[in-house]
Design a protein around this motif. Structure first.
Motif, PDB file in Angstrom:
ATOM      1  N   LYS A 116       0.866  -1.168   0.000  1.00  0.00           N
ATOM      2  CA  LYS A 116       0.000   0.000   0.000  1.00  0.00           C
ATOM      3  C   LYS A 116       0.906   1.222   0.000  1.00  0.00           C
ATOM      4  O   LYS A 116       1.870   1.282   0.782  1.00  0.00           O
ATOM      5  N   VAL A 117       0.575   2.202  -0.873  1.00  0.00           N
ATOM      6  CA  VAL A 117       1.475   3.349  -1.062  1.00  0.00           C
ATOM      7  C   VAL A 117       0.728   4.640  -0.779  1.00  0.00           C
ATOM      8  O   VAL A 117      -0.414   4.823  -1.219  1.00  0.00           O
ATOM      9  N   ALA A 118       1.384   5.542  -0.042  1.00  0.00           N
ATOM     10  CA  ALA A 118       0.843   6.887   0.184  1.00  0.00           C
ATOM     11  C   ALA A 118       1.768   7.896  -0.489  1.00  0.00           C
ATOM     12  O   ALA A 118       2.993   7.782  -0.393  1.00  0.00           O
ATOM     13  N   VAL A 119       1.189   8.872  -1.191  1.00  0.00           N
ATOM     14  CA  VAL A 119       1.967   9.905  -1.877  1.00  0.00           C
ATOM     15  C   VAL A 119       1.739  11.230  -1.159  1.00  0.00           C
ATOM     16  O   VAL A 119       0.599  11.692  -1.028  1.00  0.00           O
ATOM     17  N   TYR A 120       2.821  11.821  -0.659  1.00  0.00           N
ATOM     18  CA  TYR A 120       2.736  13.093   0.069  1.00  0.00           C
ATOM     19  C   TYR A 120       3.360  14.203  -0.776  1.00  0.00           C
ATOM     20  O   TYR A 120       4.503  14.086  -1.232  1.00  0.00           O
ATOM     21  N   ASN A 121       2.595  15.287  -0.959  1.00  0.00           N
ATOM     22  CA  ASN A 121       3.101  16.419  -1.742  1.00  0.00           C
ATOM     23  C   ASN A 121       3.497  17.572  -0.827  1.00  0.00           C
ATOM     24  O   ASN A 121       3.510  18.731  -1.243  1.00  0.00           O
ATOM     25  N   CYS A 122       3.815  17.253   0.431  1.00  0.00           N
ATOM     26  CA  CYS A 122       4.211  18.282   1.396  1.00  0.00           C
ATOM     27  C   CYS A 122       5.381  17.732   2.220  1.00  0.00           C
ATOM     28  O   CYS A 122       5.587  16.517   2.268  1.00  0.00           O
ATOM     29  N   PRO A 123       6.146  18.581   2.879  1.00  0.00           N
ATOM     30  CA  PRO A 123       7.268  18.086   3.710  1.00  0.00           C
ATOM     31  C   PRO A 123       6.748  17.259   4.880  1.00  0.00           C
ATOM     32  O   PRO A 123       5.760  17.627   5.512  1.00  0.00           O
ATOM     33  N   LEU A 124       7.411  16.157   5.151  1.00  0.00           N
ATOM     34  CA  LEU A 124       7.043  15.299   6.283  1.00  0.00           C
ATOM     35  C   LEU A 124       7.913  15.711   7.475  1.00  0.00           C
ATOM     36  O   LEU A 124       8.846  15.012   7.869  1.00  0.00           O
ATOM     37  N   ASP A 125       7.599  16.895   8.008  1.00  0.00           N
ATOM     38  CA  ASP A 125       8.430  17.468   9.066  1.00  0.00           C
ATOM     39  C   ASP A 125       7.512  18.253  10.010  1.00  0.00           C
ATOM     40  O   ASP A 125       6.935  19.267   9.614  1.00  0.00           O
ATOM     41  N   PRO A 126       7.362  17.792  11.253  1.00  0.00           N
ATOM     42  CA  PRO A 126       6.462  18.471  12.195  1.00  0.00           C
ATOM     43  C   PRO A 126       6.877  19.913  12.481  1.00  0.00           C
ATOM     44  O   PRO A 126       6.056  20.740  12.842  1.00  0.00           O
ATOM     45  N   GLN A 127       8.178  20.231  12.332  1.00  0.00           N
ATOM     46  CA  GLN A 127       8.646  21.582  12.641  1.00  0.00           C
ATOM     47  C   GLN A 127       8.233  22.581  11.572  1.00  0.00           C
ATOM     48  O   GLN A 127       8.051  23.754  11.849  1.00  0.00           O
ATOM     49  N   GLN A 128       8.124  22.114  10.322  1.00  0.00           N
ATOM     50  CA  GLN A 128       7.769  23.014   9.226  1.00  0.00           C
ATOM     51  C   GLN A 128       6.260  23.177   9.153  1.00  0.00           C
ATOM     52  O   GLN A 128       5.514  22.212   9.247  1.00  0.00           O
ATOM     53  N   SER A 129       5.815  24.415   8.988  1.00  0.00           N
ATOM     54  CA  SER A 129       4.381  24.675   8.842  1.00  0.00           C
ATOM     55  C   SER A 129       4.186  25.811   7.843  1.00  0.00           C
ATOM     56  O   SER A 129       5.126  26.520   7.500  1.00  0.00           O
ATOM     57  N   ASP A 130       2.956  25.972   7.406  1.00  0.00           N
ATOM     58  CA  ASP A 130       2.661  27.019   6.427  1.00  0.00           C
ATOM     59  C   ASP A 130       2.753  28.409   7.044  1.00  0.00           C
ATOM     60  O   ASP A 130       3.011  29.390   6.355  1.00  0.00           O
ATOM     61  N   THR A 131       2.490  28.498   8.352  1.00  0.00           N
ATOM     62  CA  THR A 131       2.558  29.806   9.029  1.00  0.00           C
ATOM     63  C   THR A 131       3.842  29.904   9.840  1.00  0.00           C
ATOM     64  O   THR A 131       4.308  28.924  10.410  1.00  0.00           O
ATOM     65  N   LYS A 132       4.384  31.105   9.914  1.00  0.00           N
ATOM     66  CA  LYS A 132       5.622  31.318  10.670  1.00  0.00           C
ATOM     67  C   LYS A 132       5.279  31.734  12.086  1.00  0.00           C
ATOM     68  O   LYS A 132       4.314  32.458  12.335  1.00  0.00           O
ATOM     69  N   GLY A 133       6.094  31.280  13.020  1.00  0.00           N
ATOM     70  CA  GLY A 133       5.879  31.641  14.425  1.00  0.00           C
ATOM     71  C   GLY A 133       7.185  31.620  15.193  1.00  0.00           C
ATOM     72  O   GLY A 133       8.197  31.108  14.709  1.00  0.00           O
ATOM     73  N   THR A 134       7.178  32.205  16.383  1.00  0.00           N
ATOM     74  CA  THR A 134       8.382  32.272  17.228  1.00  0.00           C
ATOM     75  C   THR A 134       8.089  31.587  18.552  1.00  0.00           C
ATOM     76  O   THR A 134       7.035  31.838  19.162  1.00  0.00           O
ATOM     77  N   VAL A 135       8.998  30.717  18.971  1.00  0.00           N
ATOM     78  CA  VAL A 135       8.860  30.025  20.251  1.00  0.00           C
ATOM     79  C   VAL A 135       9.918  30.578  21.199  1.00  0.00           C
ATOM     80  O   VAL A 135      11.111  30.576  20.879  1.00  0.00           O
ATOM     81  N   LEU A 136       9.474  31.100  22.330  1.00  0.00           N
ATOM     82  CA  LEU A 136      10.386  31.660  23.326  1.00  0.00           C
ATOM     83  C   LEU A 136      10.610  30.632  24.425  1.00  0.00           C
ATOM     84  O   LEU A 136       9.683  30.267  25.140  1.00  0.00           O
ATOM     85  N   ILE A 137      11.827  30.146  24.552  1.00  0.00           N
ATOM     86  CA  ILE A 137      12.177  29.141  25.570  1.00  0.00           C
ATOM     87  C   ILE A 137      13.094  29.802  26.591  1.00  0.00           C
ATOM     88  O   ILE A 137      14.138  30.361  26.241  1.00  0.00           O
ATOM     89  N   LYS A 138      12.696  29.715  27.900  1.00  0.00           N
ATOM     90  CA  LYS A 138      13.442  30.404  28.944  1.00  0.00           C
ATOM     91  C   LYS A 138      14.301  29.464  29.777  1.00  0.00           C
ATOM     92  O   LYS A 138      15.349  29.848  30.291  1.00  0.00           O
ATOM     93  N   THR A 139      13.858  28.226  29.940  1.00  0.00           N
ATOM     94  CA  THR A 139      14.587  27.318  30.826  1.00  0.00           C
ATOM     95  C   THR A 139      14.933  26.032  30.085  1.00  0.00           C
ATOM     96  O   THR A 139      14.357  25.727  29.037  1.00  0.00           O
ATOM     97  N   ALA A 140      15.861  25.255  30.653  1.00  0.00           N
ATOM     98  CA  ALA A 140      16.276  23.969  30.080  1.00  0.00           C
ATOM     99  C   ALA A 140      15.123  22.984  30.084  1.00  0.00           C
ATOM    100  O   ALA A 140      14.976  22.169  29.163  1.00  0.00           O
ATOM    101  N   ALA A 141      14.276  23.077  31.101  1.00  0.00           N
ATOM    102  CA  ALA A 141      13.115  22.165  31.197  1.00  0.00           C
ATOM    103  C   ALA A 141      12.152  22.409  30.045  1.00  0.00           C
ATOM    104  O   ALA A 141      11.598  21.463  29.458  1.00  0.00           O
ATOM    105  N   GLU A 142      11.960  23.707  29.723  1.00  0.00           N
ATOM    106  CA  GLU A 142      11.076  24.037  28.599  1.00  0.00           C
ATOM    107  C   GLU A 142      11.646  23.513  27.287  1.00  0.00           C
ATOM    108  O   GLU A 142      10.901  23.038  26.418  1.00  0.00           O
ATOM    109  N   LEU A 143      12.978  23.628  27.098  1.00  0.00           N
ATOM    110  CA  LEU A 143      13.637  23.127  25.883  1.00  0.00           C
ATOM    111  C   LEU A 143      13.475  21.617  25.769  1.00  0.00           C
ATOM    112  O   LEU A 143      13.166  21.078  24.689  1.00  0.00           O
TER     113      LEU A 143
END
Length: 535
Positions: free
Chosen positions: A235-262
């Motif tokens: 069984k075959v699936a064809v994906y026409n988008c990046p298979l990467d959870p970090q990449q998204s269509d919208t841009k955003g900024t993540v602010l990490i303050k502590t090692a635990a949050e990272l």
């Protein structure tokens, strides 16, 4: 504005040019068309000579293919461009015979020029050419010598395709015609309609043309990602988008303050990737075809689940693979639904020469696909072979509509010339001279074939006529004449279109008695390189 009231020049802006009359307009147009025809004439036949063309992007082409030469030549003369347009139309409509159009059009105009210089009026020439063109169209079907009665019979198909390939890649035509015939029979099996899209051509450098092969299925010239290289009944699936959870269509900024949050953020990304792969695996997917990138973490989980990954950079190729597998390209992160899943009998990563390729195989009534893998030592040979195979595939497409073939090697043209010259004698009036010259035009084909093969055209042509057999043509190997109907045949529709288009171009040019050229718009050409003076 009103001072110069005389002449056509006073009606036009400064810088405009105009030419009128037979000497200025008509003969200049004819001369330009003759020059263009001379370029491709010596490229005709198995021993045709190559032309080296460097286009405006400085890309080099070394070929005998008239369609490529016409396409890459930057022709500016308006009359000569009519021939280029006719050649393009022949390529679009039939896919072969472009050189025949250019040669016949140039020769028709050369004969017309001789008649004009002897005092015949252009209207008489036009009338004669139109009569002769209608007569040739009416007799062409009588010259058929071969019918492809069964399109699944490889022997018949090879006989039809061999001469097309021989005109460009002489010496390898038998093997290449066999490969093309095999591919055409695969995609038309079980009565499926022939579609050029179902026969793919892949070029792999290395080896010789004899190693060219036809593969049942689709060949992608790159290996599979990861360690899984072979899957059956997948069984075959064809994906026409990046298979990467970090990449998204919208841009955003993540602010990490502590090692635990990272640490929490990294674990969250890992969990998303793991869930995505588990959902894909739960849907029964064994092969992923990707049009975008895949992250390392997703690739890690895919490897754990033994899912094969194939990346395809071309979106057009991705669509073809999806159509072949019966899949729908997914453009979101997540498992595909049942309607989006395709099926393949086998997906395997193999090695051809030193190039790793991936082959998709599927036996289905709706999507039979074949791939011809061209092997050659240089890029130029592969390109020329690809053009020859394209002509052969177009000929097969034409024979699915009309199965009739005429004798090749100049035999058909010599018979047309003979019949038209006889027909001219039955025409009263001045137009019989034009009909006679129209017949003589077709003699250029056997003459050119004799010239390019090193034989004497003044010896070959009378010998063809002496045989009194419309199947006798030029034997380029022995420099003599013989019955060519068993060895070299040309598609009747290709000839029909070529003669029609060449006649139309000649008649159009002969009807022009005035050229009016406006001043070119715009400023100086900034891309034009300055002329360097010699020291």
């Amino acid at each position: 504005m009103f001072q110069n009231s005389g002449g056509l020049q006073s009606l036009l802006k400064d810088g405009a040019r105009h030419y009128s009359g037979v000497e200025e307009a008509m003969l200049k147009n004819i001369e330009a068309c003759k020059q263009l025809s001379t370029i491709t004439r010596t490229s005709l036949g198995p021993y045709g000579l190559n032309k080296m063309v460097v286009n405006n992007l400085e890309k080099l082409f070394v070929t005998t293919d008239a369609a490529t030469i016409m396409k890459e030549l930057d022709v500016h003369h308006p009359a000569a461009r009519l021939i280029v347009m006719a050649a393009k139309l022949q390529e679009t409509e039939v896919g072969d015979g472009t050189n025949l159009v250019v040669i016949l059009a140039g020769e028709l105009l050369r004969m017309a020029e001789e008649l004009i210089q002897t005092g015949l009026h252009p209207s008489d020439i036009i009338t004669g050419y139109e009569k002769a063109s209608r007569y040739v169209d009416s007799i062409l079907h009588e010259l058929a010598v071969f019918n492809v009665t069964n399109q699944s019979d490889k022997t018949q198909v090879v006989k039809a395709l061999t001469p097309v390939i021989a005109s460009k890649v002489y010496g390898y035509e038998g093997h290449l015609a066999s490969c093309v015939a095999e591919a055409c029979i695969i995609v038309t099996d079980s009565g499926q309609r022939f579609d050029l899209e179902n026969v793919r051509v892949v070029k792999i450098q290395g080896g010789v043309l004899d190693q060219t092969q036809t593969y049942r299925g689709m060949v992608i010239p790159r290996p599979a990602e990861g360690t899984v290289k072979h899957v059956k009944n997948a069984k075959v699936a064809v994906y026409n988008c990046p298979l990467d959870p970090q990449q998204s269509d919208t841009k955003g900024t993540v602010l990490i303050k502590t090692a635990a949050e990272l640490k929490s953020y990294s674990r969250g990304e890992e969990e998303i990737a793991q869930k995505l792969v588990e959902d894909i695996h739960a849907a029964g997917i064994q092969v992923l075809v990707l049009g975008g990138s895949v992250s390392e973490i997703v690739m890690h989980f895919l490897e754990l689940k033994n899912i094969m990954v194939v990346k395809i950079n071309s979106k057009f190729e991705l669509r073809r693979v999806a159509r072949m597998l019966g899949a729908i390209a997914v453009v979101r992160l997540g498992a595909p639904i049942a309607e989006e899943i395709g099926f393949a009998d086998e997906v395997s990563s193999e090695e051809i020469s030193s190039t790793k390729v991936t082959i998709f195989r599927r036996e289905s009534e709706s999507s039979k696909v074949a791939t011809i893998v061209i092997r050659a030592s240089t890029q130029n040979v592969m390109d020329d072979t690809e053009r020859a195979l394209d002509d052969a595939l177009n000929t097969f497409r034409s024979l699915t509509k009309d199965q009739r073939f005429v004798a090749g090697a100049g035999a058909c043209e010599a018979e047309i010339a003979k019949r038209v010259k006889s027909y001219a004698m039955s025409n009263p009036g001045l137009d019989q001279y034009a009909v006679l010259r129209y017949g003589q035009v077709f003699e250029i084909i056997p003459k050119t074939l004799a010239e390019t093969s090193g034989a004497d055209p003044n010896y070959i042509l009378p010998k063809i006529y002496a045989e009194n057999n419309f199947k006798v043509g030029v034997d380029v190997e022995n420099g003599s004449v013989k019955d060519m109907s068993e060895e070299v045949v040309d598609h009747l529709v290709t000839k029909q279109w070529a003669i029609k288009l060449a006649s139309d171009v000649a008649l159009t040019v002969l009807r022009i008695d005035q050229i009016i050229m406006a001043k070119p718009a715009g400023g100086p050409n900034l891309n034009k390189k300055p002329v360097m003076e010699d020291d």
